[in-house]
Design an enzyme around this catalytic site. Structure first.
Site, PDB file in Angstrom:
ATOM      1  N   CYS A   1      -8.653 -70.214 -12.656  1.00  0.00           N
ATOM      2  CA  CYS A   1      -8.734 -69.160 -13.769  1.00  0.00           C
ATOM      3  C   CYS A   1     -10.226 -69.360 -14.759  1.00  0.00           C
ATOM      4  CB  CYS A   1      -7.567 -69.494 -14.967  1.00  0.00           C
ATOM      5  SG  CYS A   1      -7.803 -71.337 -15.740  1.00  0.00           S
TER       6      CYS A   1
ATOM      7  N   CYS B   1     -45.458 -12.161 -18.357  1.00  0.00           N
ATOM      8  CA  CYS B   1     -46.380 -11.079 -18.876  1.00  0.00           C
ATOM      9  C   CYS B   1     -46.233 -11.425 -20.339  1.00  0.00           C
ATOM     10  CB  CYS B   1     -45.940  -9.784 -18.761  1.00  0.00           C
ATOM     11  SG  CYS B   1     -46.590  -8.454 -19.595  1.00  0.00           S
TER      12      CYS B   1
ATOM     13  N   CYS C   1     -57.053  -7.379 -21.461  1.00  0.00           N
ATOM     14  CA  CYS C   1     -58.307  -7.893 -20.712  1.00  0.00           C
ATOM     15  C   CYS C   1     -58.263  -9.172 -20.044  1.00  0.00           C
ATOM     16  CB  CYS C   1     -59.233  -8.007 -22.060  1.00  0.00           C
ATOM     17  SG  CYS C   1     -58.923  -9.559 -22.964  1.00  0.00           S
TER      18      CYS C   1
ATOM     19  N   CYS D   1     -35.176 -37.428   9.148  1.00  0.00           N
ATOM     20  CA  CYS D   1     -34.148 -36.668   9.158  1.00  0.00           C
ATOM     21  C   CYS D   1     -34.343 -35.533   8.236  1.00  0.00           C
ATOM     22  CB  CYS D   1     -32.956 -37.393   8.552  1.00  0.00           C
ATOM     23  SG  CYS D   1     -31.586 -36.424   8.300  1.00  0.00           S
TER      24      CYS D   1
ATOM     25  N   CYS E   1      -9.670 -80.289  -4.735  1.00  0.00           N
ATOM     26  CA  CYS E   1      -9.028 -79.608  -5.688  1.00  0.00           C
ATOM     27  C   CYS E   1      -9.252 -78.581  -6.470  1.00  0.00           C
ATOM     28  CB  CYS E   1      -8.184 -80.878  -6.597  1.00  0.00           C
ATOM     29  SG  CYS E   1      -9.417 -81.499  -7.487  1.00  0.00           S
TER      30      CYS E   1
END
Length: 347
Positions: free
Chosen positions: A197, A54, A32, A129, A182
């Protein structure tokens, strides 16, 4: 199923309805319209508009578009959402169709007949683009343009410069730059540390030695890294400044079309309406495109010559020849753009 009286028994609500109040899917299952409407509404609202199935148990067949349009015709918002979803599905499956990326969105789609590496212009006036939907970027590839956009709009260049020219303070972690002297540097928080370092030290030192401190880092290595980063930064600024100069000029020239239109209108008002001024508009469009390509060519040169993107494809000698040829063409295009601006009728 169909009853003897000519009515149909809905397999969902188990009620009988006249055939006019029922609809069938392409798979043959009939229900229905009320149940179809409820089922379709839920599916569309949940984002399943492209694959509404479905209602029959274990059927799974996608509902026909005609069925959806018929049953949902009373609910225009959901129907519009269903149609938009189907349009997007078609666009995703069709490699030759793309939506215009205009902001605000004009809602138009563009179809191309050739390969996707083109830069069409929508009827709303936005050129882009087709492959990556970014601004037109010829002669750059989409990959080049993505890296260039990250470089100029992100902070990658700043990070590169900071990594090569500064060291983090071991106490407060703020970047400290060494401009000479230095290897003992002192942060603004007054913490001294070794430049080579990065370890914290005391203040007592000579030109070549910091008291009670030693490290295995070579000064030549640090200097080479700094020199390379400085050289790369200067190279980037060389191309970026020229790219930005032409981009700024391109932005300023966008009002030339309105100036030209005003002059054409004035000429027509003076009685020269029989003249065809279309060639002026085309000339302006060509000049605009040439300026855009010229601006983008500096982004192309940055990655193609001297970078790592194509380092394995050309040796140093061939790369130099390619660069000279490219820069010659670049200079000729720049000269043509300047000549076009000097003789432009809208200036």
């Amino acid at each position: 199923m169909q009853a003897a009286t000519g009515s149909i028994s809905c397999g969902v609500c188990l009620c009988e309805y006249p055939q006019a109040q029922c609809s069938s899917n392409g798979c043959g299952h009939t229900f229905c319209n009320n149940c179809w409407r409820s089922h379709l509404s839920v599916q569309i609202q949940d984002g399943m508009a492209r694959h509404v199935s479905c209602m029959a148990f274990k059927c799974g067949v996608v509902c026909d578009e005609e069925l959806v349009l018929q049953v949902m015709q009373g609910d225009q918002p959901l129907l519009a959402k269903y149609k938009q979803s189907h349009l997007e599905s078609y666009m995703e499956d069709n490699q030759k169709v793309a939506f215009c990326p205009s902001v605000p969105w004009c809602g138009r789609a563009i179809e191309v007949d050739s390969d996707p590496y083109v830069e069409p212009e929508c009827s709303c006036g936005v050129a882009f683009c087709f492959k990556c939907s970014k601004d037109p970027h010829s002669p750059c590839t989409c990959a080049m343009w993505a890296m260039w956009d990250e470089k100029i709009n992100g902070d990658s260049e700043t990070r590169n410069w900071l990594a090569a020219n500064t060291k983090p303070c071991p106490k407060c972690s703020k970047p400290v730059e060494k401009t000479g002297g230095c290897n003992l540097v002192v942060c603004q928080c007054r913490q001294p540390f070794c430049w080579l370092c990065g370890c914290a030290t005391g203040m007592r030192h000579t030109w070549s030695q910091i008291d009670n401190h030693s490290c295995g880092r070579y000064k030549d290595e640090a200097d080479a890294r700094i020199n390379n980063a400085t050289r790369q930064h200067k190279r980037y600024m060389h191309y970026f400044e020229r790219y930005k100069q032409h981009l700024d000029s391109l932005t300023k020239e966008k009002n030339n079309r309105s100036k030209l239109a005003a002059r054409i209108a004035a000429a027509e008002h003076d009685g020269t309406e029989s003249c065809d001024f279309g060639w002026l508009v085309k000339a302006l469009d060509q000049l605009h495109m040439a300026r855009r390509v010229l601006s983008n060519s500096y982004a192309f040169a940055y990655f193609f010559f001297g970078g790592q993107l194509y380092a394995d494809e050309f040796d140093e000698d061939q790369n130099k020849i390619n660069q000279n040829l490219f820069e010659d063409s670049q200079e000729m295009l720049a000269a043509e753009v300047r000549a076009g601006l000097i003789h432009a009728p809208w200036g």
